[in-house]
Design a protein around this motif. Sequence first.
Motif, PDB file in Angstrom:
ATOM      1  N   LYS C  82       0.839  -1.193   0.000  1.00  0.00           N
ATOM      2  CA  LYS C  82       0.000   0.000   0.000  1.00  0.00           C
ATOM      3  C   LYS C  82       0.878   1.248   0.000  1.00  0.00           C
ATOM      4  CE  LYS C  82      -1.932  -1.209   3.880  1.00  0.00           C
ATOM      5  NZ  LYS C  82      -1.173  -2.460   4.094  1.00  0.00           N
ATOM      6  N   SER C  83       1.781   1.315   0.971  1.00  0.00           N
ATOM      7  CA  SER C  83       2.668   2.487   1.016  1.00  0.00           C
ATOM      8  C   SER C  83       3.497   2.541  -0.249  1.00  0.00           C
ATOM      9  CB  SER C  83       3.595   2.404   2.222  1.00  0.00           C
ATOM     10  OG  SER C  83       2.838   2.351   3.399  1.00  0.00           O
ATOM     11  N   THR C  84       3.913   1.383  -0.710  1.00  0.00           N
ATOM     12  CA  THR C  84       4.725   1.344  -1.920  1.00  0.00           C
ATOM     13  C   THR C  84       3.945   1.926  -3.092  1.00  0.00           C
ATOM     14  OG1 THR C  84       5.714  -0.642  -1.029  1.00  0.00           O
ATOM     15  CG2 THR C  84       6.152  -0.158  -3.328  1.00  0.00           C
ATOM     16  N   PRO C 124       3.553  11.444   4.504  1.00  0.00           N
ATOM     17  CA  PRO C 124       4.070  10.081   4.673  1.00  0.00           C
ATOM     18  C   PRO C 124       3.518   9.420   5.932  1.00  0.00           C
ATOM     19  CG  PRO C 124       5.850  11.666   4.400  1.00  0.00           C
ATOM     20  CD  PRO C 124       4.608  12.435   4.621  1.00  0.00           C
ATOM     21  N   GLN C 125       3.741   8.114   5.997  1.00  0.00           N
ATOM     22  CA  GLN C 125       3.227   7.340   7.124  1.00  0.00           C
ATOM     23  C   GLN C 125       3.888   7.763   8.435  1.00  0.00           C
ATOM     24  OE1 GLN C 125       3.312   3.208   6.230  1.00  0.00           O
ATOM     25  NE2 GLN C 125       2.366   2.563   8.144  1.00  0.00           N
ATOM     26  N   THR C 126       5.195   7.969   8.395  1.00  0.00           N
ATOM     27  CA  THR C 126       5.918   8.342   9.616  1.00  0.00           C
ATOM     28  C   THR C 126       6.757   9.588   9.357  1.00  0.00           C
ATOM     29  OG1 THR C 126       7.617   6.836   8.901  1.00  0.00           O
ATOM     30  CG2 THR C 126       6.114   6.054  10.612  1.00  0.00           C
ATOM     31  N   LEU C 198      -2.487  10.723   1.682  1.00  0.00           N
ATOM     32  CA  LEU C 198      -2.225  10.526   3.106  1.00  0.00           C
ATOM     33  C   LEU C 198      -1.943   9.047   3.379  1.00  0.00           C
ATOM     34  CD1 LEU C 198      -5.354  12.497   4.377  1.00  0.00           C
ATOM     35  CD2 LEU C 198      -3.045  13.384   4.155  1.00  0.00           C
ATOM     36  N   ASP C 199      -0.794   8.771   4.037  1.00  0.00           N
ATOM     37  CA  ASP C 199      -0.466   7.372   4.345  1.00  0.00           C
ATOM     38  C   ASP C 199      -0.721   7.117   5.827  1.00  0.00           C
ATOM     39  OD1 ASP C 199       0.415   4.812   4.394  1.00  0.00           O
ATOM     40  OD2 ASP C 199       2.338   5.210   3.415  1.00  0.00           O
ATOM     41  N   GLU C 200      -1.747   6.370   6.112  1.00  0.00           N
ATOM     42  CA  GLU C 200      -2.137   6.016   7.475  1.00  0.00           C
ATOM     43  C   GLU C 200      -2.102   7.205   8.426  1.00  0.00           C
ATOM     44  OE1 GLU C 200      -1.141   2.369   9.121  1.00  0.00           O
ATOM     45  OE2 GLU C 200      -0.661   1.403   7.222  1.00  0.00           O
ATOM     46  N   PRO C 201      -2.932   8.199   8.180  1.00  0.00           N
ATOM     47  CA  PRO C 201      -2.897   9.377   9.061  1.00  0.00           C
ATOM     48  C   PRO C 201      -3.362   9.059  10.476  1.00  0.00           C
ATOM     49  CG  PRO C 201      -4.724   9.529   7.515  1.00  0.00           C
ATOM     50  CD  PRO C 201      -3.913   8.351   7.101  1.00  0.00           C
TER      51      PRO C 201
END
Lengths: 336, 373, 274, 260, 434
Positions: C82-84, C124-126, C198-201
């Motif tokens: 997913k992030s990829t 990003p996620q982090t 948005l990655d896993e906000p």
Amino acid sequence: MDLLNALVALANFVIVPAVAYGSQLALGALGVTLIYGILRFSNFAHGDTMAFGAMVTILATWGLQAQGISLGVLPTALLALPVGILGTMILMLLVDRAVYRFYRQQKAKPVILVIVSLGVMFMMNGIVRFVIGPDDQNFADGGRFLVSAREFRAWSGLDEGLAIRTSQGLTVLTTVICVALLFWFLERTRTGKSMRAYSDNEDLALLSGINPERVVMVTWMIVAALTTVAGVLYGLDKSFKPFTYFLLLLPMFASAVVGGLGSPLGAIAGGFIVAFSEVTVTYAWKKVLGYLMPDPLAPSGLVQLLSTDYKFAVSFGILVIVLLFKPTGLFKGKAV
Amino acid sequence: AQEVKLGILVGFTGPIESLAEPMAKGAELAIKEVSDSGALLDGATVTPVRADTGCIDNGLATSNAERLIADGVAGIIGGDCSGVTGAVLQNVAIPNGMVMISPSATSPGLSTVEDNDLFFRTAPSDAREGQVMTEVLQDRGIESIALTYTNNDYGKGLADAIKTNFEAAGGEVTISAAHEDGKADYSAEVGALASAGGDILVVAGYLDQGGLGIIRAALDSGAFDTFGLPGGMIGDSLPANVGPDLNGSFGQIAGSGGEGIEKLTAMAGDAFDATSPYTPESYDAAALFMFAMQAAGSTDPAEYGPKILEVANAPGEQIFPGELAKGLEILKSGGEIDYVGASAVELIGPGESAGSYREIEVQDGKNVTVKFR
Amino acid sequence: MSGNPYHEDRGNKDRSITNAQGAGTIPWRKSGATFPAGEGPFLIGEGMTGGYGRGPDILHDCTIAVNPGEIAVIVGPNGAGKSTAMKAVFGMLDLRAGHVRLDGEDISALSPQDRVARGMGFVPQTSNIFTSLTVEENLEMGAFTRRDDFRPTMAQVYDLFPILKEKRRQAAGELSGGQRQQVAVGRALMTRPKVLMLDEPTAGVSPIVMDELFDRIIEVSRTGIPILMVEQNARQALEIADKGYVLVQGRNAHTGTGKDLLADDEVRRSFLGG
Amino acid sequence: MIVVEDVHKHFGGFHAVDGATLKIAEGSITGLIGPNGAGKTTLFNVIAGVLEPTSGRVTMAGEDITGLPPHTLFHKGLLRTFQIAHEFASMTCRENLMMVPGGQSGESLWNTWFGRRRIADEERALRAKADEVLEFLTIEHLADHKAGQVSGGQKKLLELGRTMMVDARIVFLDEVGAGVNRTLLNTIGDAILRLNRERGYTFVVIEHDMDFIGRLCDPVICMAEGKVLAEGTLAQIKANEQVIEAYLGTGLKHRDKVPS
Amino acid sequence: MTDTLRTTGLFVLVGVLILITGFTQGWNTALLILNMGLVSAIMSIGVNLQWGFAGLFNVGIMGFVALGGLASVLVSMQPTPGAWSAGGWRILLALLIGVLTIVGAVLIMTRMARGRARVLAVIALLVAGFFLYRAVFDPAVAAVEAINPALLGYLGGLGLPVIVAWPVGGLLAAGAAWIIGKTALGLRSDYLAIATLGIAEIIIAVLKNEDWLSRGVKNVVGIPRPVPYEIDLQNNPGFIERAASFGLDPVEGSTLYVKIAYALLFLAVLLILLWMAQMALQSPWGRMMRAIRDNEVAAEAMGKDVTRRHLQIFVLGSAVCGLAGAMLTTLDSQLVPTTYQPLRFTFLIWVMVIVGGSGNNFGAVLGGMLIWYLWVQVEPVGIWLMQLLTAGMADGSWLKAHLMDSAAHMRLFTMGLVLLLVLRFSPRGLIPEK
Ligand SMILES: Nc1ncnc2c1ncn2[C@@H]1O[C@H](COP(=O)(O)OP(=O)(O)OP(=O)(O)O)[C@@H](O)[C@H]1O
Ligand SMILES: Nc1ncnc2c1ncn2[C@@H]1O[C@H](COP(=O)(O)OP(=O)(O)OP(=O)(O)O)[C@@H](O)[C@H]1O
Ligand SMILES: CC(C)C[C@H](N)C(=O)O
Ligand SMILES: [Mg+2]
Ligand SMILES: [Mg+2]
């Protein structure tokens, strides 16, 4: 009991020299700390970069002197300084292009860059000696003193003299200006903020549209300017000798660490701490105490805590002690 | 004709890198002079081979000395700093039976070292300089001195010699503090020296190293006005660098008469600074090698080694720089020479310069020889 | 562990020598040319295939798209890519096949910076804020590429997240997790993005903050900005989604409206935890 | 089992943990919830010896363990996993497990030179045990893969597996669920339950996912602003007004306006 | 397989280089390079232990090497007659006072409650202790240093065989490393680098200035050897005969004999260390160290005492450096404190480890041998290059003269170039860790 003489003696032999030396270290340490904060490695080539900057300035100074141009009481080297800065900037950018950029693009771990900078250090070492040779070069001219010891004695009627050299005054003044400029730049300008952002989080900076290569370029240019100024001031105040600049690396490095790596404020504080610890801890208090104590009590020995042989060791000792109590340096650097 | 190689083993890199170049040039000048004259051993050509000691790098110095020997040198001019000189002597020269003439290693320790008669030096031991300096100080009525020395065997040995002699003669040494060469800052040292006080400050260092820095800082801060300058501090660059404030300071350097050194200076011309420390001694070291070879009629160290003292000392005709060919001719015809050279060579005892000294005073920004001792 | 030998640091932790803080991971690349690509969704990553560095393919012919006013949500197991996929859309890895199109133009060859310049915003996620900069400076950095006056946008962001206005002089690193996420989204809005990713906000935030964030996201989407989002709190996310993608091992496994997917029994069982 | 008495942890002027007092019963699976910044992780770190408390006392089975370093606590049977998986990336999954047991004779340098036979015997036993654990976690096929190259969830399983290499008494799990797919989370939950039942491990679980907490934990402790706010079964907690206000909230305001 | 091939190939390359040197520049030169190379390789093994296996950045290698050198003086020189009675014992007493003062201060720090009283007590103790120490120490030192200062002026050693000094050198270095490790390794941020840098400077300062210990900068010369003296061999008819049977004259035979003897001794030490390092690396101990290097926090949580292990490996690595230092001083037969320069003994060793390939013992050995070879041989190469470069120029030209004068500085330049090239094309070193 002669408080004035004691104070003047202390100022003359401890405070004035330590302030000047501290300023020189602070300027150098600022460069070290900027590279550490923004480019993320300890640059072992820093001392030799200083030598290079000073060398270019010296060559330019000689050129000017040959043309008969001078600055009156101020050293001609100040006029040549822009040339030196420019030359160093060009070199830094070339080195970055030829060496560091590759590793940056590879996302190499910072420790690889540390070792690479060791390689750069060796090469710059060679280049500087190659161009100007290993000898002492004298390029200071202009008036030597703001206040000379003799004048001061005549003026004040004290036994002790106080001397302040032009170069010392210049050093402190320039350091203040450089530091103020740097802070203004980092805190207030767009480019400065983008540099701080890059140093904080490279990926996010990229995602915000900050061009990393530009940040790196600006950093090298600032560092080039700082090192050249530091190198020239040092050369004016003491003397220019390539090997000395290499040895200067250790105290500069120490200043940056003790102040908290990555923190510009810390670098400045660190520079003064190292300078003062070198000068004061090994100071022989005989003279000062001689003025302060009534005659019969005046010390016959030197009243020296440690012999000056250990001044270098002492400054490192103080450093370790500071780190014991403040493991991240005085001004919490980027190190946490 | 034969080809003779002479090694020049000095510290081209490292802490005395700035002294090394003129030293090598001095030696090469003598070599060239002889080689061009064709007077040595029926027209032998002499070639110099340079090698680096790093001044303080034993490993480098010994391997380079080995390299010189493998190159087939007939003698080694060097080393420069006492430390590496000792190392090369013990580890290379003695095992290989090679003769070394050092132009600059002045540590008193080298006088007594076990050398199988292979080690000579055209510089006097610092022990002697201590005596001479004491005489100079006493003649000038100085009662107390502050003393600082460059922190190596040379500086320390010299400082000890000065201190012992001066105190034995009733003088007072208020402090004897070391300084490291090439360090960033000398405020601490000057602070301590000033605090200790004394009539003058004796600086047993090098004129373009820490010594200069100390003098500058001491003058600038008004701590001392007059300086005592042993051999390592005598050179044209010092008054030039320091300026008129140095006038009145004084000291001594190995050498007798001005003739030798003047001739060498003239010969050197612009090519190098013949008055740079230990440069005349280097010229002389090279010359001694070639005279000894001529006297022995051989380039074998075992054979010419014993001749070195003969050619260096009286009796015989005095030979100055520029007259090497003449000396060689005399030796060839069975005569005797007394090589004086640029530094008034007179080898005593274990083969080191006897140490006649010129007393120098800085007047009008120049080193002026005021007396010989 | 990507097999790049330059990434070796022998575990060195000595902070007086190196400073790994904030070091980047986005691989360096040069921008290529763009060209018109005709009709289609506003933003689409189409048939994307690729992986990290010289490593194996992570994405296999994966397609993701979003249109203005829509919220598209990507869900799937860990390591599904997913992030990829998000990074691929943003140009942070090299595609071996497939295209990315934005607003009628093929931008597959652009570098991430240039995509930012084209109006794409990414959270990003982090590590999605500048911890040592103040809240306001964080927002300013969001507007870095803009030459016009960005104060009105900043005012809008402050309207959207009033807490940020209160704390605008505070270093962002001192904020709580939920507030940080607001700064991160605000920073992305400051670019005045044409599209927001948005990655896993909501990862690691408490239920109450999660609700808050979802509310804001809906508001933003109402202003007409397309939103592409990855979520593990899949049920809540799919509830507000116009479009849902389920990725499995780098492939599109299921696609549909949020409601459809929530209703799909197999999707619930295999990916939403029953 | 674990008693936390009035623990404070201050960062500068900030009180991250501000007088927390709680008990963890032997054999239980205790849930620890609370808003972001409540001090859960900090309290965890204090118990696990990563941080030194400003004041207060932590005891384990009656023994004072305040301020003991993590490696000492490990040997007392207190283990933990990390919110972000901390695998040994350059080592294989099997090695990741084999390194765990303490007191291996091969960890003494002397034996590596002069006691090679003994080491070989021990290694054989360790290897068998590691393979057994891998099988339990259903990842035996990954034994020879580098741990840095397995998926995030598998890393979390590996973390759990490390606690099984020795006889742990109490295991602290920090947000096992964050960013983990719910289906995988269920599998992890099963493993936790099995360990609790079959081996009698005590667990303390930090988690924001109420379903997960509900499935495993009794009792549940809710922290806020560094203090314990409420304690009880999940149902009791969920009904607590303060907890709702500070932590759970009342759901989406825009739920009604969600596009259809 | 190809890995082994590469490793073998690289070692063969170094061997061939040395052989070529032997044929062109003489076997004495070649053997000397080999001997120094072996010592360098041992130092690299020590640094590699710390850096390659534990990620500890030691920038004070110079200090540990110097301590090893000190050991050879303290162990193998003859005791100075009368020095112990003149002041030796009192010096020891003074040192004891110093240590007790510090221990007392530490005790007060740990035992007393925080507050002004504690600060005052510590300061009072330190000041009193310091003055007491100086009062006992200074006259004793003066007495010792007064004994024949030109030749002796120090306490002398124990008069034991110099080989004993090698392990003792290791022990001394280990002791210093232990003290640094205790202070620096436990810090939150790891400032080992700066601490090691500092301690190295302090050790050198002590060595330079404490004349009673090892004559300071006046140097100790004539340290006994573990192998025979060339002169003795040259006077030994048996040896001359044997040399002649190899076709060597006595001088060359004896110098080669001595160097080969050293080479064998060094090689033996190197092989033992290499074996020990390899065994350790491949055991559970090595696994534990790798785990610690990969992730300290997790290793700590898995019951590994990271600080203690770091301390262990730091002490071990430093001990190896100390051992090498003692060997080096033995080879030189003299202790010259001014030769300890960071460039030569810290940075160069770093280059060896990195170029060789950190994390791999064989890499470290290769790096040590190869870089030492270059360090020595780059100079003639530089001169040769310059000659080539300037061959076309007019003889008296300024540029030619300048270039030729600068040839010596090519050494540093070339070292830098080699380092950069290796890092560029072989970033993990020539023999990388598997
Ligand atoms: N920087 C990287 N280098 C190499 N492989 C990577 C990298 N990042 C992720 N991977 C691998 O790519 C695959 C997909 O990772 P990705 O991060 O896209 O998963 P995800 O679907 O976002 O999972 P999660 O829900 O855990 O965030 C995984 O197998 C992972 O191991
Ligand atoms: N090293 C530190 N320095 C200063 N403040 C800190 C530090 N570590 C934590 N804090 C603060 O302490 C508070 C408690 O943090 P903690 O990580 O324990 O929260 P948490 O309950 O685990 O929250 P979350 O659910 O987000 O993980 C936070 O406000 C945080 O900002
Ligand atoms: C060349 C000189 C600096 C050498 C010095 N006289 C010494 O003995 O060390
Ligand atoms: Mg993800
Ligand atoms: Mg937490």
